[in-house]
Design a protein around this motif. Structure first.
Motif, PDB file in Angstrom:
ATOM      1  N   LYS A  40       0.717  -1.087  -0.082  1.00 22.22           N
ATOM      2  CA  LYS A  40       0.018  -0.122  -0.104  1.00 22.22           C
ATOM      3  C   LYS A  40       0.934   0.995   0.085  1.00 22.22           C
ATOM      4  CE  LYS A  40      -2.313   3.491   2.053  1.00 22.22           C
ATOM      5  NZ  LYS A  40      -2.149   4.538   2.988  1.00 22.22           N
TER       6      LYS A  40
ATOM      7  N   SER B 247      -0.567   8.741  -0.363  1.00 26.72           N
ATOM      8  CA  SER B 247      -0.600  10.036  -1.041  1.00 26.72           C
ATOM      9  C   SER B 247       0.683  10.714  -1.002  1.00 26.72           C
ATOM     10  CB  SER B 247      -2.083  10.830  -0.781  1.00 26.72           C
ATOM     11  OG  SER B 247      -2.909  10.208  -0.572  1.00 26.72           O
TER      12      SER B 247
ATOM     13  N   SER C  42      -3.009   5.008  -3.269  1.00 25.92           N
ATOM     14  CA  SER C  42      -3.577   6.274  -2.981  1.00 25.92           C
ATOM     15  C   SER C  42      -2.844   7.445  -4.038  1.00 25.92           C
ATOM     16  CB  SER C  42      -3.076   6.707  -1.590  1.00 25.92           C
ATOM     17  OG  SER C  42      -3.763   5.589  -0.525  1.00 25.92           O
TER      18      SER C  42
ATOM     19  N   SER D 112      -5.079   9.719  -6.004  1.00 26.29           N
ATOM     20  CA  SER D 112      -5.713  10.245  -7.152  1.00 26.29           C
ATOM     21  C   SER D 112      -6.213  11.685  -6.779  1.00 26.29           C
ATOM     22  CB  SER D 112      -7.005   9.574  -7.317  1.00 26.29           C
ATOM     23  OG  SER D 112      -7.997   9.088  -6.315  1.00 26.29           O
TER      24      SER D 112
ATOM     25  N   ASN E 268      -7.441   0.990  -6.035  1.00 29.13           N
ATOM     26  CA  ASN E 268      -7.818   2.245  -5.411  1.00 29.13           C
ATOM     27  C   ASN E 268      -9.242   2.192  -5.041  1.00 29.13           C
ATOM     28  OD1 ASN E 268      -7.519   4.742  -3.854  1.00 29.13           O
ATOM     29  ND2 ASN E 268      -6.897   5.970  -5.911  1.00 29.13           N
TER      30      ASN E 268
ATOM     31  N   ASP F 288     -13.189   6.583  -5.706  1.00 26.60           N
ATOM     32  CA  ASP F 288     -13.513   7.749  -4.951  1.00 26.60           C
ATOM     33  C   ASP F 288     -14.767   8.699  -5.859  1.00 26.60           C
ATOM     34  OD1 ASP F 288     -11.704   7.930  -2.876  1.00 26.60           O
ATOM     35  OD2 ASP F 288     -10.236   7.867  -4.312  1.00 26.60           O
TER      36      ASP F 288
ATOM     37  N   ASN G 161      -7.395   3.966   2.420  1.00 25.51           N
ATOM     38  CA  ASN G 161      -6.663   2.840   1.661  1.00 25.51           C
ATOM     39  C   ASN G 161      -6.061   1.970   2.728  1.00 25.51           C
ATOM     40  OD1 ASN G 161      -7.912   3.590  -0.665  1.00 25.51           O
ATOM     41  ND2 ASN G 161      -6.136   4.181  -1.695  1.00 25.51           N
TER      42      ASN G 161
ATOM     43  N   THR H  26      -4.963  10.208   4.870  1.00 24.72           N
ATOM     44  CA  THR H  26      -6.408   9.986   5.194  1.00 24.72           C
ATOM     45  C   THR H  26      -6.062   9.142   6.566  1.00 24.72           C
ATOM     46  OG1 THR H  26      -7.326   9.994   3.104  1.00 24.72           O
ATOM     47  CG2 THR H  26      -8.805   9.212   4.638  1.00 24.72           C
TER      48      THR H  26
HETATM   49  N1  LIG Z   1      -8.475   7.117  -2.637  1.00 25.51           N
HETATM   50  C1  LIG Z   1      -7.815   8.148  -2.102  1.00 25.51           C
HETATM   51  C2  LIG Z   1      -6.700   8.187  -0.804  1.00 25.51           C
HETATM   52  C3  LIG Z   1      -7.299   7.697   0.434  1.00 25.51           C
HETATM   53  C4  LIG Z   1      -6.319   7.582   1.575  1.00 25.51           C
HETATM   54  O1  LIG Z   1      -6.447   6.653   2.279  1.00 25.51           O
HETATM   55  O2  LIG Z   1      -4.960   7.984   1.458  1.00 25.51           O
HETATM   56  P1  LIG Z   1      -3.596   7.740   2.149  1.00 25.51           P
HETATM   57  O3  LIG Z   1      -3.854   8.184   3.607  1.00 25.51           O
HETATM   58  O4  LIG Z   1      -2.718   8.778   1.626  1.00 25.51           O
HETATM   59  O5  LIG Z   1      -3.542   6.412   1.878  1.00 25.51           O
HETATM   60  C5  LIG Z   1      -7.108   8.713  -3.157  1.00 25.51           C
HETATM   61  O6  LIG Z   1      -6.684   8.115  -4.232  1.00 25.51           O
HETATM   62  O7  LIG Z   1      -6.842  10.137  -3.303  1.00 25.51           O
END
Ligand SMILES: N[C@@H](CCC(=O)OP(=O)(O)O)C(=O)O
Ligand SMILES: Nc1ncnc2c1ncn2[C@@H]1O[C@H](COP(=O)(O)OP(=O)(O)O)[C@@H](O)[C@H]1O
Length: 369
Positions: free
Chosen positions: A12, A15, A52, A54, A133, A136, A148, A210
């Motif tokens: 994983k 972002s 993550s 996007s 992903n 969203d 994520n 997130t």
């Molecule tokens: N699905 C969202 C990310 C959600 C998420 O959990 O973000 P992160 O905490 O950076 O892993 C995106 O692609 O912007």
């Protein structure tokens, strides 16, 4: 090289690694990660990537000054950024990649869950890298996993991975958030995710992350209970990947639990969203926890939420502690009429009796078993 001990990984990537400036994709950290994925494949290790980024990658395309971002703006950013993020990975990898966009709703329905499993399996069998992903752009809050970390843990269960590696911008789990507590210490290993461990976790420090450490612990809890080792590593450091490939310790390792819960119980506990809550009297709590019993209407002392027959609900003690999750045989309005009565009275009250139990033992998973 000593090599990895795992044969199937879910990786994983947060972002902050995809779009460190929060305004478009950058290859700054992705190069080392792409190298790691390629090396894993060379060693015969299967990899599923949960990426993550996007929203962060699409931010520049849709300028918006106000915070927090409205949901429609975030969804539009995700629509732009998703293709950019995929393109970024595509440019760094010289094998085929597949885009898989999921919502929580997809994972809740058994048929869709099995389709996702079969598609991922087919992609892996053909040497294609699945890049997952959350969808969203289409998902509303109640249909989302929401972060994520938890999505990656669910994906790790779907593909029966033996390790989940969460790449973040911090070296692992610390005794407190290291950005606000300079005395915080890195914890190299965790055998049991206790309330004390949860108490160490704080949120994200930047606008694009997130969940921070809390969602990573939730993910570790989901995965380790399914027999999946979970690691939190610093994906900004190429050394992290070199250590993993050399079989050396790195970041925080959450050891898998020896006793795997069944796939159905895992799905109940970790995939299904609840729509209500029942408080049970002490007799029903004892029967549930110690006698392997189903839940009868007699043992219900209060009801909350808005649920239908077939929805998941929490079963709690009088103090509100969540003891088990189960599928209700009755809607909230039906339960309002039969709460506290003997099962033999259900038919005379409702005019029908599809089930003498409110939650059948087979449709119930204890939180601590
Ligand atoms: N699905 C969202 C990310 C959600 C998420 O959990 O973000 P992160 O905490 O950076 O892993 C995106 O692609 O912007
Ligand atoms: N106990 C803790 N140990 C380590 N990091 C923590 C802790 N509590 C909170 N954090 C924060 O969690 C952040 C990582 O989560 P997040 O920003 O959501 O990253 P990602 O985008 O990789 O999911 C760290 O940068 C740190 O600020």
């Amino acid at each position: 090289m000593a090599g990895l001990k795992w044969r199937r990984l879910v990786l994983k990537v947060g972002s902050a690694l995809i779009a460190p400036e929060a305004k478009g994709c950058s290859t700054r950290y992705l190069l080392a990660i792409a190298g790691f994925i390629s090396e894993c494949r060379q060693q015969g290790v299967e990899v599923v990537l949960v990426s993550s980024g996007s929203v962060a990658a699409g931010r520049a395309a849709i300028p918006f000054a106000h915070h927090p971002l409205p949901i429609n703006v975030k969804q539009a950013m995700a629509a732009v950024g998703q293709t950019r993020m995929m393109q970024s990975w595509r440019n760094l990898l010289d094998f085929d990649c597949a885009q898989i966009l999921l919502t929580h709703d997809d994972l809740q329905h058994r048929n869709r869950y099995l389709n996702i499993h079969n598609t991922l399996r087919t992609l892996l069998d053909h040497g294609v890298l699945p890049i997952v992903n959350e969808n969203d752009t289409v998902a509303t809050a109640e249909l989302k996993v929401g972060d994520n970390d938890n999505l990656a843990a669910l994906v790790a269960t779907v593909v029966d991975a033996d390790a989940l590696i969460i790449c973040s911008d911090v070296d692992g789990l610390y005794t407190a958030n290291p950005r606000s507590d300079s005395n915080a210490l890195l914890i190299p290993e965790v055998h049991q995710i206790t309330p004390e461990i949860y108490a160490m976790a704080g949120g994200s420090h930047h606008a694009i992350g997130t969940g921070g450490m809390t969602t990573k612990l939730q993910a570790a809890s989901k995965a380790t209970s399914q027999g999946i080792d979970t690691l939190i590593i610093n994906g900004q450091k190429a050394d992290s990947f070199a250590a993993l490939l050399a079989g050396k310790a790195c970041g925080t390792l959450f050891h898998k639990q020896q006793e795997r819960i069944s796939a159905k119980k895992h799905w109940l506990l970790h995939s299904l969203k609840t729509r209500g809550e029942l408080k049970l009297d002490s007799g029903a709590v004892q029967a549930l926890l110690h006698k392997g019993a189903s839940l009868l209407p007699k043992g219900i002392s209060s009801i909350s939420g808005d649920f239908d027959k077939g929805d998941a609900i929490w079963l709690c003690d009088e103090a509100g502690k969540q003891l088990a999750k189960g599928i209700s045989q009755y809607s909230v309005s039906e339960l309002g009429k039969i709460r506290g009565v003997h099962s033999q009275q259900i038919e005379s009250i409702l005019g029908y009796c599809p089930s003498e139990v409110v939650v059948h033992r087979d449709d119930l998973a204890l939180v601590e078993s």
